[in-house]
Scaffold this active site. Structure first.
Site: not given
Ligand SMILES: *Cc1c(COP(=O)(O)O)cnc(C)c1O
Length: 363
Positions: A105, A174, A198
């Site tokens: 990511w 993020d 998540k």
């Molecule tokens: C799942 C995830 C993403 C991507 O998320 P989307 O909503 O599918 O775009 C980005 N960063 C992290 C750390 C993630 O776990």
């Protein structure tokens, strides 16, 4: 289907949600608050939805302790759109930002940002197979960097920053896969974002918490849909918002507030993770965690078995015990147990029991 037929769901996302939240959604699905329809059939301008929406904003602010000088935005496009939207709003093309390349990511955030600013790698874990997070003194910030982008938890690699690094410039984070699993030190950040799916709700919703000061910057999107300020001014109803995930997340936030807020969820995360890491560490090396001890994620616990055949067998036999979604990400293999906010401790206990028995019958 009743609640006793539900499985232990270790999915990395979308993932398990609190049972009381699902039951409440079920109860309201045909007739929300005597409106004679569900909330997802209502206009987003109707008072019923307005109150759901504004409560979700207010509850997010109170649960996460978001200070008044930050705006909270509910956006579409997932966390992935933020990889571009962040630099578009925070920087012009020539400005610089450092990125921690901590895995899948962090790497994606960096590569997307390169189209919108001068983004560089301030640290990379590539040569160590992304098995750890950096120490703060390993982070190399270039001159005139506007922010450092971090990924607080790498969902696929199973590594997590134990603390927010103390660097001299503001950070952008993020937090998709450890969102609201521990308190956030807002002082350190200009912006924090994450997908809801998540820790907080269904997919289709990204939450962006942004310091209002950045609205004054010379951004690449002075107006229009991609401009954060337009969403902030409209309380995230500039266009039709993702009503269903906002509605469900609103219920999750209330469930979290009632349970004791972030300190309680931090405690639960530590309990769940230590049960699993203890099971791995006390297996005489039969189960192995490929991650540095200091960087072990409390959310995504990754481990290996002595062979890939045994890993396949593990995943298959676990299903007989209602232990679901334990296969590691296709890019890294092995086993991954994602143990987010809504996963009950009993699910982890069942997994640990299975791990002990599986080892005994297969070693
Ligand atoms: C799942 C995830 C993403 C991507 O998320 P989307 O909503 O599918 O775009 C980005 N960063 C992290 C750390 C993630 O776990």
């Amino acid at each position: 289907m009743n609640s006793s037929s539900r499985v232990h769901n270790f999915s990395a996302g979308p993932c398990t949600l609190p049972l009381p939240v699902l039951e409440s959604v079920e109860n309201e699905m045909l007739n929300f608050g005597d409106s004679g329809m569900s909330i997802i059939e209502s206009s987003h301008r109707a008072p019923e939805y307005d109150s759901v929406h504004m409560s979700a904003l207010a509850d997010f602010r109170s649960l996460a302790g978001v200070p008044d000088d930050f705006a909270i935005l509910f956006l579409q496009g997932g966390a992935s759109l933020q990889f571009s939207q962040v630099p578009m709003n925070l920087l012009n093309q020539n400005e610089k930002a450092g990125y921690l390349n901590t895995g899948t990511w962090g790497g994606k955030a960096l590569s997307d940002a390169k189209s919108f600013c001068s983004a560089y790698e301030a640290w990379t874990g590539a040569s160590e197979n992304f098995s750890r997070m950096p120490q703060v003194d390993e982070i190399e910030l270039g001159e005139d960097s506007r922010f450092l982008h971090i990924t607080t938890n790498e969902t696929i690699g199973g590594i997590q920053l134990p603390d927010y690094p103390k660097v001299e410039i503001p950070m952008v984070a993020d937090m998709s896969s450890d969102f609201l699993s521990r308190p956030i030190d807002w002082e350190c950040f200009d912006l924090v974002y994450g997908g809801a799916q998540k820790n907080l709700g269904p997919s289709g919703l990204a939450i962006v918490v942004v310091r209002k000061e950045i609205f004054e910057r010379n951004s690449q999107v002075s107006d229009g849909y991609l401009n954060y300020q337009n969403h902030a001014k409209a309380d995230s109803m500039a266009n039709t918002p993702p009503m269903f995930p906002i509605y469900v997340m609103g219920k999750v936030l209330k469930w979290m507030i009632d349970a004791g807020g972030l300190p309680e969820f931090e405690k639960r995360a530590q309990e769940r993770a230590s049960l699993l890491y203890n099971a791995i560490d006390n297996s005489d090396g039969w189960y192995k965690c490929p991650v540095d001890a200091d960087s072990r994620s409390l959310m995504n616990i990754v481990f290996r078995l002595p062979s890939e055949d045994l890993e396949k067998k593990f995943v298959t036999e676990a299903i007989d015990f209602d232990l679901i979604n334990l296969k590691g990400h296709r890019s890294v293999g092995g086993i991954r147990a994602s143990v987010y906010n809504a996963l009950p401790l009993e699910s982890v206990e069942s997994l640990v029991t299975f791990m002990t028995e599986f080892k005994e019958s297969n070693q």
